[in-house]
Design a protein around this motif. Sequence first.
Motif, mmCIF file in Angstrom:
data_model
loop_
_atom_site.group_PDB
_atom_site.id
_atom_site.type_symbol
_atom_site.label_atom_id
_atom_site.label_comp_id
_atom_site.label_asym_id
_atom_site.label_seq_id
_atom_site.Cartn_x
_atom_site.Cartn_y
_atom_site.Cartn_z
ATOM 1 N N ALA A 157 -27.812 30.654 22.837
ATOM 2 C CA ALA A 157 -29.163 30.509 22.382
ATOM 3 C C ALA A 157 -29.234 29.835 21.044
ATOM 4 O O ALA A 157 -28.227 29.524 20.488
ATOM 5 N N ALA A 158 -30.426 29.571 20.476
ATOM 6 C CA ALA A 158 -30.497 28.539 19.488
ATOM 7 C C ALA A 158 -30.817 28.955 18.081
ATOM 8 O O ALA A 158 -31.861 29.442 17.822
ATOM 9 N N LEU A 159 -29.890 28.735 17.138
ATOM 10 C CA LEU A 159 -30.089 28.918 15.706
ATOM 11 C C LEU A 159 -28.802 28.603 15.013
ATOM 12 O O LEU A 159 -27.773 28.828 15.558
ATOM 13 N N ALA A 160 -28.830 28.003 13.817
ATOM 14 C CA ALA A 160 -27.596 27.573 13.212
ATOM 15 C C ALA A 160 -27.178 28.518 12.118
ATOM 16 O O ALA A 160 -27.915 28.783 11.221
ATOM 17 N N LEU A 161 -25.993 29.040 12.236
ATOM 18 C CA LEU A 161 -25.472 29.989 11.266
ATOM 19 C C LEU A 161 -24.205 29.409 10.679
ATOM 20 O O LEU A 161 -23.331 28.988 11.395
ATOM 21 N N THR A 162 -24.102 29.419 9.376
ATOM 22 C CA THR A 162 -22.932 28.860 8.734
ATOM 23 C C THR A 162 -22.431 29.814 7.684
ATOM 24 O O THR A 162 -23.198 30.421 6.978
ATOM 25 N N GLY A 163 -21.117 29.941 7.562
ATOM 26 C CA GLY A 163 -20.562 30.786 6.520
ATOM 27 C C GLY A 163 -19.086 30.568 6.411
ATOM 28 O O GLY A 163 -18.480 29.968 7.268
ATOM 29 N N CYS A 164 -18.501 31.070 5.366
ATOM 30 C CA CYS A 164 -17.067 31.022 5.206
ATOM 31 C C CYS A 164 -16.484 32.269 5.809
ATOM 32 O O CYS A 164 -17.006 33.341 5.629
ATOM 33 N N ALA A 165 -15.347 32.142 6.506
ATOM 34 C CA ALA A 165 -14.780 33.310 7.118
ATOM 35 C C ALA A 165 -13.370 33.093 7.575
ATOM 36 O O ALA A 165 -12.952 32.003 7.843
ATOM 37 N N ALA A 166 -12.639 34.206 7.680
ATOM 38 C CA ALA A 166 -11.311 34.194 8.260
ATOM 39 C C ALA A 166 -10.731 35.566 8.173
ATOM 40 O O ALA A 166 -11.118 36.368 7.380
ATOM 41 N N ASN A 167 -9.731 35.820 8.992
ATOM 42 C CA ASN A 167 -9.075 37.119 9.003
ATOM 43 C C ASN A 167 -7.788 36.973 9.780
ATOM 44 O O ASN A 167 -7.732 36.235 10.726
ATOM 45 N N TYR B 136 -4.892 27.327 22.980
ATOM 46 C CA TYR B 136 -5.608 26.221 22.339
ATOM 47 C C TYR B 136 -4.715 24.992 22.175
ATOM 48 O O TYR B 136 -3.511 25.113 21.916
ATOM 49 N N ALA B 137 -5.310 23.837 22.329
ATOM 50 C CA ALA B 137 -4.565 22.592 22.106
ATOM 51 C C ALA B 137 -4.093 22.520 20.660
ATOM 52 O O ALA B 137 -3.026 21.978 20.371
ATOM 53 N N ASP B 138 -4.884 23.049 19.754
ATOM 54 C CA ASP B 138 -4.541 23.126 18.333
ATOM 55 C C ASP B 138 -4.203 24.583 18.023
ATOM 56 O O ASP B 138 -5.083 25.444 17.975
ATOM 57 N N ALA B 139 -2.914 24.878 17.823
ATOM 58 C CA ALA B 139 -2.469 26.260 17.634
ATOM 59 C C ALA B 139 -3.104 26.906 16.404
ATOM 60 O O ALA B 139 -3.426 28.103 16.410
ATOM 61 N N ALA B 140 -3.306 26.131 15.345
ATOM 62 C CA ALA B 140 -3.927 26.677 14.137
ATOM 63 C C ALA B 140 -5.368 27.097 14.433
ATOM 64 O O ALA B 140 -5.846 28.133 13.943
ATOM 65 N N LYS B 141 -6.067 26.302 15.257
ATOM 66 C CA LYS B 141 -7.430 26.653 15.643
ATOM 67 C C LYS B 141 -7.428 27.935 16.464
ATOM 68 O O LYS B 141 -8.305 28.802 16.309
ATOM 69 N N GLY B 142 -6.433 28.071 17.332
ATOM 70 C CA GLY B 142 -6.314 29.279 18.134
ATOM 71 C C GLY B 142 -6.168 30.520 17.278
ATOM 72 O O GLY B 142 -6.746 31.571 17.571
ATOM 73 N N GLU B 143 -5.406 30.422 16.185
ATOM 74 C CA GLU B 143 -5.231 31.569 15.286
ATOM 75 C C GLU B 143 -6.554 31.943 14.603
ATOM 76 O O GLU B 143 -6.860 33.119 14.418
ATOM 77 N N LEU B 144 -7.341 30.937 14.239
ATOM 78 C CA LEU B 144 -8.634 31.205 13.617
ATOM 79 C C LEU B 144 -9.577 31.914 14.597
ATOM 80 O O LEU B 144 -10.237 32.903 14.247
ATOM 81 N N VAL B 145 -9.649 31.393 15.815
ATOM 82 C CA VAL B 145 -10.527 31.998 16.824
ATOM 83 C C VAL B 145 -10.053 33.400 17.158
ATOM 84 O O VAL B 145 -10.857 34.338 17.275
ATOM 85 N N LYS B 146 -8.757 33.561 17.292
ATOM 86 C CA LYS B 146 -8.180 34.881 17.590
ATOM 87 C C LYS B 146 -8.595 35.893 16.524
ATOM 88 O O LYS B 146 -8.951 37.033 16.836
ATOM 89 N N SER B 147 -8.566 35.484 15.276
ATOM 90 C CA SER B 147 -8.901 36.377 14.185
ATOM 91 C C SER B 147 -10.397 36.710 14.169
ATOM 92 O O SER B 147 -10.780 37.882 14.077
ATOM 93 N N ALA C 197 -24.460 38.770 10.681
ATOM 94 C CA ALA C 197 -23.771 39.905 10.064
ATOM 95 C C ALA C 197 -22.260 39.752 10.148
ATOM 96 O O ALA C 197 -21.535 40.024 9.179
ATOM 97 N N TRP C 198 -21.758 39.319 11.303
ATOM 98 C CA TRP C 198 -20.316 39.134 11.465
ATOM 99 C C TRP C 198 -19.774 38.094 10.483
ATOM 100 O O TRP C 198 -18.748 38.312 9.832
ATOM 101 N N ILE C 199 -20.459 36.976 10.388
ATOM 102 C CA ILE C 199 -20.009 35.914 9.495
ATOM 103 C C ILE C 199 -20.029 36.389 8.044
ATOM 104 O O ILE C 199 -19.072 36.174 7.285
ATOM 105 N N ALA C 200 -21.117 37.050 7.643
ATOM 106 C CA ALA C 200 -21.215 37.530 6.262
ATOM 107 C C ALA C 200 -20.088 38.502 5.931
ATOM 108 O O ALA C 200 -19.464 38.417 4.864
ATOM 109 N N LYS C 201 -19.813 39.420 6.840
ATOM 110 C CA LYS C 201 -18.773 40.410 6.605
ATOM 111 C C LYS C 201 -17.395 39.750 6.584
ATOM 112 O O LYS C 201 -16.548 40.024 5.725
ATOM 113 N N PHE C 202 -17.171 38.863 7.534
ATOM 114 C CA PHE C 202 -15.866 38.221 7.671
ATOM 115 C C PHE C 202 -15.578 37.332 6.471
ATOM 116 O O PHE C 202 -14.469 37.277 5.952
#
Length: 364
Positions: free
Chosen positions: A16-26, A314-325, A59-64
């Motif tokens: 569904a539609a709305l743009a959310l942007t934030g810094c995150a990682a784990n 993932y074709a890009d292993a580093a991207k896979g680690e980000l998504v996994k986290s 909320a997830w993005i803000a916390k992460f």
Amino acid sequence: MKIKRYSAPAAVLAVAALALTGCAANESSASPSESAPASTLTGTINAAGASSQSAAQEAWIAKFQTANSGVTINYDPSGSGAGRTTFAAGGSDFAGSDSYLKDEELAAAFGSCAPGTKAVDLPVYISPIAVIFNVDGVKNLNLDAATLASIFTGDITTWNDAAIVALNPDEKLPATPITAVHRSDDSGTTKNFTDYLNQVAPDVWTEKPADPFPYSSGEGAQGTSGVVSAVTNGVGTIGYADASRAGSLGVAKIKVGDTFVGYTAKAAAAVVNDSPLVADRAADDLAIQLNRTTTDASHYPLVLISYAIVCTDYADAAKGELVKSYVGYMASEDGQKEAAASAGAAPLSAELQSKVAAVIATIK
């Protein structure tokens, strides 16, 4: 939750539609914590999909991002269909969808996934769908599935129709024309709404559930926010939306057995827990076939499950680690508590949470 697999209906992913942007990682699926070691992850996650997840994603993005300053997460709530399409084309790293992938979608290639590998459906968000209305002088509204279906097919056209009056003898219903507002975009919320009507009132709602609204009746609006706005600003309006977005609008009770039931997170979760996994899928695909025909008044069958659609490899292993986290955090106990607090979502059961975590652990 039952783990028997029944025959799989065709189903489509929705977003569904709305743009959310934030810094995150784990670095793990555990919740970010001030006491945790500083994250070493860096990079950007781009995702698109279900607008139903909007409040939870905020909320997830803000916390992460509080715990992970090296990762940027962009979530575009463009709608289920758009999110699914973007992910399949390799334009995003995962998709949010209010319905699981159809068999033909699963069989296709996914641009972000390693060649020869696949995508899977992981439940991350459970929420009631609210039947919202704005009718002058009406505060309480009871509807059964057949009457609700007749309103949205255009067969019932005024608020004082005999079928509505019979269900609401204590309400003074006006002769106002009904404007039934549906999603104009491909929407997993629509698919879940129409699946409920098709399962519970099949003699009235004869169309099979799908992302596009199947009838030409009523008024279309883009995204969850569009439906809510149209119902809020219209006269004699009714629509459907993720319950987290109902706001101060009137919300109808739906008939379950012999009782009219309002939505709660607990009642929505009960339906999910009593439903089986979809048959004939890979063991790591956790698509759920919702059984909405319950007569148990402790259940609220007009519910959606929103999925994170991810690559197993993932074709890009580093991207896979980000998504996994990040997706690991979304589905974790703390992530589910965050969604419950911010969006009124129903947390995944311990059993389902364990199954999701096991699949996420294998992402690479």
